[in-house]
Motif scaffolding. Sequence first.
Motif, PDB file in Angstrom:
ATOM      1  N   ASP A 227      40.639  40.647  33.768  1.00 56.27           N
ATOM      2  CA  ASP A 227      39.493  39.314  34.193  1.00 56.27           C
ATOM      3  C   ASP A 227      39.891  38.880  35.552  1.00 56.27           C
ATOM      4  OD1 ASP A 227      41.740  38.362  33.109  1.00 56.27           O
ATOM      5  OD2 ASP A 227      40.500  37.271  31.596  1.00 56.27           O
ATOM      6  N   ARG A 228      40.658  39.521  36.062  1.00 58.16           N
ATOM      7  CA  ARG A 228      41.292  39.184  37.500  1.00 58.16           C
ATOM      8  C   ARG A 228      40.268  39.234  38.514  1.00 58.16           C
ATOM      9  NH1 ARG A 228      47.048  40.478  40.194  1.00 58.16           N
ATOM     10  NH2 ARG A 228      46.127  41.352  42.324  1.00 58.16           N
ATOM     11  N   VAL A 229      40.072  37.976  39.477  1.00 55.76           N
ATOM     12  CA  VAL A 229      39.378  38.395  40.707  1.00 55.76           C
ATOM     13  C   VAL A 229      40.213  37.927  41.980  1.00 55.76           C
ATOM     14  CG1 VAL A 229      37.210  37.654  41.865  1.00 55.76           C
ATOM     15  CG2 VAL A 229      36.926  38.067  39.492  1.00 55.76           C
ATOM     16  N   ASP A 230      40.368  38.697  42.530  1.00 59.36           N
ATOM     17  CA  ASP A 230      41.634  38.814  43.842  1.00 59.36           C
ATOM     18  C   ASP A 230      40.828  38.284  44.967  1.00 59.36           C
ATOM     19  OD1 ASP A 230      43.373  38.778  45.659  1.00 59.36           O
ATOM     20  OD2 ASP A 230      44.168  40.726  44.899  1.00 59.36           O
ATOM     21  N   LEU A 231      41.039  36.966  45.344  1.00 58.01           N
ATOM     22  CA  LEU A 231      40.390  36.401  46.679  1.00 58.01           C
ATOM     23  C   LEU A 231      41.067  36.718  47.780  1.00 58.01           C
ATOM     24  CD1 LEU A 231      39.354  32.976  44.717  1.00 58.01           C
ATOM     25  CD2 LEU A 231      38.051  35.111  44.967  1.00 58.01           C
ATOM     26  N   THR A 232      42.184  37.654  47.932  1.00 56.63           N
ATOM     27  CA  THR A 232      42.747  37.711  49.187  1.00 56.63           C
ATOM     28  C   THR A 232      42.378  39.214  49.724  1.00 56.63           C
ATOM     29  OG1 THR A 232      44.416  39.122  47.765  1.00 56.63           O
ATOM     30  CG2 THR A 232      44.704  36.762  48.224  1.00 56.63           C
ATOM     31  N   THR A 233      41.549  39.913  48.723  1.00 57.20           N
ATOM     32  CA  THR A 233      41.092  41.180  49.263  1.00 57.20           C
ATOM     33  C   THR A 233      39.461  41.268  49.050  1.00 57.20           C
ATOM     34  OG1 THR A 233      41.496  42.409  47.431  1.00 57.20           O
ATOM     35  CG2 THR A 233      43.247  42.500  49.339  1.00 57.20           C
ATOM     36  N   ILE A 234      38.992  41.959  50.119  1.00 61.25           N
ATOM     37  CA  ILE A 234      37.298  42.096  49.670  1.00 61.25           C
ATOM     38  C   ILE A 234      37.260  43.356  48.927  1.00 61.25           C
ATOM     39  CG2 ILE A 234      35.086  42.484  50.760  1.00 61.25           C
ATOM     40  CD1 ILE A 234      35.970  40.730  53.206  1.00 61.25           C
ATOM     41  N   THR A 235      36.560  43.305  47.681  1.00 61.92           N
ATOM     42  CA  THR A 235      36.300  44.514  46.868  1.00 61.92           C
ATOM     43  C   THR A 235      34.969  44.485  46.306  1.00 61.92           C
ATOM     44  OG1 THR A 235      36.923  43.345  44.833  1.00 61.92           O
ATOM     45  CG2 THR A 235      38.804  44.614  45.981  1.00 61.92           C
ATOM     46  N   ALA A 236      34.386  45.211  45.727  1.00 63.44           N
ATOM     47  CA  ALA A 236      32.827  45.204  45.182  1.00 63.44           C
ATOM     48  C   ALA A 236      32.824  43.881  44.238  1.00 63.44           C
ATOM     49  CB  ALA A 236      32.809  46.154  44.055  1.00 63.44           C
ATOM     50  N   ARG A 237      33.908  43.398  43.607  1.00 66.23           N
ATOM     51  CA  ARG A 237      33.866  42.276  42.224  1.00 66.23           C
ATOM     52  C   ARG A 237      34.078  41.027  43.283  1.00 66.23           C
ATOM     53  NH1 ARG A 237      37.964  43.205  37.583  1.00 66.23           N
ATOM     54  NH2 ARG A 237      37.048  41.172  36.809  1.00 66.23           N
ATOM     55  N   SER A 238      34.712  41.151  44.301  1.00 63.46           N
ATOM     56  CA  SER A 238      35.022  39.734  45.082  1.00 63.46           C
ATOM     57  C   SER A 238      34.250  39.525  46.584  1.00 63.46           C
ATOM     58  CB  SER A 238      36.610  39.752  45.622  1.00 63.46           C
ATOM     59  OG  SER A 238      36.895  40.727  46.548  1.00 63.46           O
TER      60      SER A 238
ATOM     61  N   CYS B  89      43.108  25.710  48.355  1.00 56.86           N
ATOM     62  CA  CYS B  89      43.199  27.113  48.345  1.00 56.86           C
ATOM     63  C   CYS B  89      41.810  27.578  47.487  1.00 56.86           C
ATOM     64  CB  CYS B  89      44.329  27.463  47.149  1.00 56.86           C
ATOM     65  SG  CYS B  89      44.125  29.179  46.583  1.00 56.86           S
ATOM     66  N   ARG B  90      41.370  28.759  48.145  1.00 49.39           N
ATOM     67  CA  ARG B  90      40.049  29.355  47.819  1.00 49.39           C
ATOM     68  C   ARG B  90      40.159  29.264  46.240  1.00 49.39           C
ATOM     69  NH1 ARG B  90      40.195  34.983  51.258  1.00 49.39           N
ATOM     70  NH2 ARG B  90      39.845  34.220  53.196  1.00 49.39           N
TER      71      ARG B  90
ATOM     72  N   ALA C  62      45.228  31.380  39.216  1.00 48.68           N
ATOM     73  CA  ALA C  62      46.663  31.900  39.099  1.00 48.68           C
ATOM     74  C   ALA C  62      47.366  32.228  40.332  1.00 48.68           C
ATOM     75  CB  ALA C  62      46.673  32.963  38.052  1.00 48.68           C
ATOM     76  N   TYR C  63      48.373  32.142  40.498  1.00 48.58           N
ATOM     77  CA  TYR C  63      49.068  32.580  41.635  1.00 48.58           C
ATOM     78  C   TYR C  63      49.174  34.452  41.608  1.00 48.58           C
ATOM     79  CZ  TYR C  63      53.101  34.006  44.761  1.00 48.58           C
ATOM     80  OH  TYR C  63      53.811  34.182  45.908  1.00 48.58           O
ATOM     81  N   ARG C  64      48.531  35.021  42.436  1.00 50.54           N
ATOM     82  CA  ARG C  64      48.269  36.397  42.536  1.00 50.54           C
ATOM     83  C   ARG C  64      49.434  37.171  41.878  1.00 50.54           C
ATOM     84  NH1 ARG C  64      48.189  40.482  47.672  1.00 50.54           N
ATOM     85  NH2 ARG C  64      46.704  42.217  46.494  1.00 50.54           N
ATOM     86  N   GLU C  65      50.752  36.943  42.084  1.00 50.42           N
ATOM     87  CA  GLU C  65      51.652  37.593  41.526  1.00 50.42           C
ATOM     88  C   GLU C  65      52.053  37.274  39.999  1.00 50.42           C
ATOM     89  OE1 GLU C  65      52.990  40.221  43.365  1.00 50.42           O
ATOM     90  OE2 GLU C  65      51.540  39.497  44.753  1.00 50.42           O
ATOM     91  N   TRP C  66      51.469  36.368  39.691  1.00 48.42           N
ATOM     92  CA  TRP C  66      51.695  36.005  38.020  1.00 48.42           C
ATOM     93  C   TRP C  66      50.647  36.526  37.187  1.00 48.42           C
ATOM     94  CZ3 TRP C  66      53.021  30.145  39.056  1.00 48.42           C
ATOM     95  CH2 TRP C  66      54.093  30.129  39.617  1.00 48.42           C
ATOM     96  N   TYR C  67      49.525  37.292  37.473  1.00 49.81           N
ATOM     97  CA  TYR C  67      48.316  37.393  36.756  1.00 49.81           C
ATOM     98  C   TYR C  67      47.858  38.978  37.203  1.00 49.81           C
ATOM     99  CZ  TYR C  67      44.556  37.598  33.308  1.00 49.81           C
ATOM    100  OH  TYR C  67      44.022  37.709  32.397  1.00 49.81           O
ATOM    101  N   ARG C  68      47.830  39.836  36.269  1.00 49.40           N
ATOM    102  CA  ARG C  68      47.318  41.200  36.641  1.00 49.40           C
ATOM    103  C   ARG C  68      46.270  41.688  35.585  1.00 49.40           C
ATOM    104  NH1 ARG C  68      52.562  41.477  38.032  1.00 49.40           N
ATOM    105  NH2 ARG C  68      52.956  42.069  40.027  1.00 49.40           N
ATOM    106  N   GLY C  69      45.396  40.882  34.724  1.00 47.63           N
ATOM    107  CA  GLY C  69      44.820  41.196  33.706  1.00 47.63           C
ATOM    108  C   GLY C  69      43.430  41.809  34.294  1.00 47.63           C
TER     109      GLY C  69
ATOM    110  N   CYS D 257      45.070  34.178  43.961  1.00 46.79           N
ATOM    111  CA  CYS D 257      45.197  34.156  45.347  1.00 46.79           C
ATOM    112  C   CYS D 257      46.544  34.100  45.660  1.00 46.79           C
ATOM    113  CB  CYS D 257      44.443  33.064  45.978  1.00 46.79           C
ATOM    114  SG  CYS D 257      44.659  32.822  47.762  1.00 46.79           S
ATOM    115  N   THR D 258      47.028  34.328  46.751  1.00 48.42           N
ATOM    116  CA  THR D 258      48.463  34.268  47.270  1.00 48.42           C
ATOM    117  C   THR D 258      49.086  32.686  47.530  1.00 48.42           C
ATOM    118  OG1 THR D 258      47.886  34.736  49.484  1.00 48.42           O
ATOM    119  CG2 THR D 258      48.608  36.644  48.188  1.00 48.42           C
TER     120      THR D 258
END
Length: 127
Positions: free
Chosen positions: A17-28, A90-91, A8-15, A81-82
């Motif tokens: 189960d989201r893994v954001d590939l634009t920032t480094i977090t513990a999940r990503s 895209c990643r 999904a496009y980052r701005e369209w999904y906030r659930g 991702c953005t």
Amino acid sequence: MPVHVYTAYREWYRGRDRVDLTTITARSSAFVESSIPACVSAPAWELRMREQYLAFLRTSYRTQRSLWQTMLARSRVVLVCTCPPGVRTCRRYVLAEVLGKLGAAFGGELRQVLPPTSALRARHRAL
């Protein structure tokens, strides 16, 4: 049962189960490399960035296997991702393809626009 992977496009999904590939977090952290651009639209760079990202993912799979196993053990994951929808280098699409090779089921791109986070908070406070 395999994990169901969506993109999904980052701005369209906030659930959840989201893994954001634009920032480094513990999940990503196993799936994001800051030196590799998230989205490249110049054809001359597309293949190069894809290959660099795949090389990073191969190394990550060897060195951070537990994060990969955690991802694959989930019932559903949405990679965000953005990059605009449809940018095949895209990643989120590359990672979804790799997860598919590891047994995940790809469910496609989610294109539902969600209300902003502030609107969701206001709605929850009203309840």
